[in-house]
Design a protein around this motif. Structure first.
Motif, PDB file in Angstrom:
ATOM      1  N   CYS A 429       3.133 -48.020  15.988  1.00  0.00           N
ATOM      2  CA  CYS A 429       2.973 -47.569  14.604  1.00  0.00           C
ATOM      3  C   CYS A 429       3.517 -48.562  13.577  1.00  0.00           C
ATOM      4  CB  CYS A 429       3.682 -46.224  14.426  1.00  0.00           C
ATOM      5  SG  CYS A 429       5.459 -46.337  14.741  1.00  0.00           S
ATOM      6  N   CYS A 434      11.179 -46.159  14.940  1.00  0.00           N
ATOM      7  CA  CYS A 434      10.490 -45.941  16.229  1.00  0.00           C
ATOM      8  C   CYS A 434      10.798 -47.107  17.176  1.00  0.00           C
ATOM      9  CB  CYS A 434       8.986 -45.827  15.972  1.00  0.00           C
ATOM     10  SG  CYS A 434       7.970 -45.797  17.448  1.00  0.00           S
ATOM     11  N   CYS A 460       0.538 -44.497  18.475  1.00  0.00           N
ATOM     12  CA  CYS A 460       1.740 -45.208  18.905  1.00  0.00           C
ATOM     13  C   CYS A 460       2.177 -44.728  20.298  1.00  0.00           C
ATOM     14  CB  CYS A 460       2.870 -44.994  17.903  1.00  0.00           C
ATOM     15  SG  CYS A 460       4.432 -45.750  18.410  1.00  0.00           S
ATOM     16  N   CYS A 463       5.782 -42.704  19.492  1.00  0.00           N
ATOM     17  CA  CYS A 463       5.898 -41.530  18.615  1.00  0.00           C
ATOM     18  C   CYS A 463       4.562 -40.811  18.375  1.00  0.00           C
ATOM     19  CB  CYS A 463       6.526 -41.928  17.288  1.00  0.00           C
ATOM     20  SG  CYS A 463       5.453 -42.963  16.268  1.00  0.00           S
TER      21      CYS A 463
HETATM   22 ZN   LIG Z   1       5.892 -45.215  16.701  1.00  0.00          ZN
END
Ligand SMILES: [Zn+2]
Length: 477
Positions: A429, A434, A460, A463
């Motif tokens: 992402c 993250c 992603c 996440c």
């Molecule tokens: Zn992510």
């Protein structure tokens, strides 16, 4: 210790690495913890790396200069992100000539600041741009955990520093130098690096964007092997690097910096080395061909040595060494030069003299399969062809190993698993939080976001948020 067997790479990769360097006399530990002495054999490899890069720098319009080792402390503090990134690693001089200095001096960790200061004096008008300067030198970063070549307190490198009139030119320069490093790594060092952009968390302190060439080592860990930074106007503003444009308006310059260090020697060792020791890529090898004369008696010696001398003369275009030591056996010499990674060995004994042939042994193909007999006639062209084959074979082997260890996991569980035995190439992402969680959970970092993207978009790997780019993740040196 020297009589003990070299640990295999599977047994203990890290100890194999240290032992190979020490036994092949590439480098040694210095009296100051974390510093290294680069021994002549290691330095000779570095000189060949320097030449291969310097040729490319000059061909793209760069010139060399030398800037000072000492930098006023206040310079480091002018660019906020830069000083935050470097302050834990600074070596600072407070006394000179027995006197306490009015202002402490930093031993350069990198030279953006002092070069920025000089550029602000030298650059007046758009006619002065671009400035394209490189320097070869050493820098000091007070690292706590050190490894020969990979991370040492003091290391050798080159640092290019350029100033441009426009953002576009600076970006083009940044990418050009990343591609220059990639070209050198792939075509001269046979190290199949992956070029790409660094994440914001992994970029250089003070850069707008950093670009890297990432290499996979023999234990599948990643090594950042060279970097190129677009500094935007950060340093130009901090050091007032300004020029009058064609309309007579003051403008800030756009600057870049790029560097490749003796760390690259570690990359060569860990990409090509095997359980017998180093394997040098022929284009950079300090010694490309070693000739071992084989004789038992004085009569045989008289027969063999003139042929050895003639062959050496005929191989004048190559970096050739004759091993005429008499106190050790040919078998000892074979092992010794294999440990040092010399690409090609030529053996000449009485039978070869009689037949007008020589025996050659390739370092990249161990044992019998790599050995052949060839005529003395036309030897130089045969050697040239064989060295090219070795160069190509090393790249091919390294590329196959790399590709066999890059995975495209389906979910984060699989990601966690593959990261133990290779790299993951996954949708990401782009979010820093993250990225930090991925690092905490798996010890893997984003290595680079390749410019060459598969296209499309995904979710992603960590996440599940929408992701526009794929990134390489790996544990790294
Ligand atoms: Zn992510």
């Amino acid at each position: 210790m020297i009589d003990e067997k070299l640990p295999t790479r599977n047994e203990n990769f890290s100890e194999w690495y240290n032992q190979v360097i020490l036994r092949a006399e590439m480098a040694d530990y210095a009296p100051v913890r974390g510093c290294m002495v680069v021994r002549p054999y290691g330095w000779s490899l570095w000189e060949n790396i320097q030449q291969a890069l310097d040729r490319r720098f000059k061909a793209t319009g760069h010139v060399n200069a030398a800037f000072p080792l000492f930098i006023p402390m206040s310079f480091m503090e002018k660019e906020k992100a830069h000083v935050e990134g470097f302050s834990p690693e600074l070596a600072v001089v407070t006394i000179g000539g027995g006197q306490k200095l009015e202002e402490p001096l930093v031993v350069r960790p990198t030279s953006e600041t002092v070069i920025g200061y000089m550029y602000s004096k030298w650059i007046k008008s758009y006619r002065d741009l671009p400035v394209l300067i490189n320097q070869w030198g050493n820098v000091v970063r007070w690292e706590l955990r050190t490894r020969l070549f990979l991370r040492t307190l003091e290391f050798y490198w080159q640092e290019g520093h350029t100033a441009h009139a426009t953002a576009e030119e600076a970006q083009a320069e940044t990418l050009q130098m990343m591609n220059t490093y990639a070209d050198f790594a792939i075509n001269d060092a046979a190290v199949p690096v992956i070029p790409g952009r660094k994440s914001q968390a992994e970029k250089f302190a003070g850069a707008q964007n950093s670009y890297t060439i990432e290499a996979m080592m023999g234990d599948t860990r990643a090594l950042q092997a060279g970097t190129s930074h677009n500094l935007g106007q950060n340093f130009a503003r901090a050091f007032e690097i300004q020029y009058l444009d064609a309309q007579n308006t003051q403008q800030y310059c756009w600057t870049t910096s790029w560097g490749l260090s003796t760390r690259f020697i570690g990359a060569i060792i860990m990409t090509h080395g095997d359980d017998q020791g180093l394997v040098m890529p022929p284009k950079l090898a300090p010694i490309q061909v070693v000739i071992v004369p084989i004789f038992r008696t004085d009569a045989e010696k008289e027969l063999v040595m003139p042929v050895v001398e003639r062959v050496k003369r005929e191989l004048g275009d190559f970096r050739t060494r004759v091993d005429d030591r008499t106190e050790v056996t040919p078998g000892f010499k074979f092992n010794d030069w294999e440990l040092r990674g010399v690409p090609l060995r030529i053996e000449i004994g009485p039978k070869d003299v009689e037949k007008g042939s020589v025996a050659i042994a390739r370092r990249d193909i161990p044992g019998k399969p790599g050995k052949s007999f060839i005529p003395q006639e036309g030897l130089a062209s045969q050697v040239a062809a064989t060295l090219s084959e070795i160069q190509a074979n090393l790249l091919e082997k390294a590329r196959k190993f790399r590709d066999d260890h890059i995975f495209d996991p389906n979910d984060f569980d699989e990601f966690t698993e593959v990261i133990q035995r290779g790299w993951a190439f996954s949708w990401w992402c782009g979010d820093g939080a993250c990225e930090a969680q991925i690092k905490e959970k798996t010890k893997a970092t984003t290595r680079c976001i390749p410019l060459d993207q598969p296209g499309g978009s995904g979710r992603c790997i960590h996440c599940g948020q929408p992701a526009a780019e794929k990134a390489y993740f790996a544990k790294a040196y």
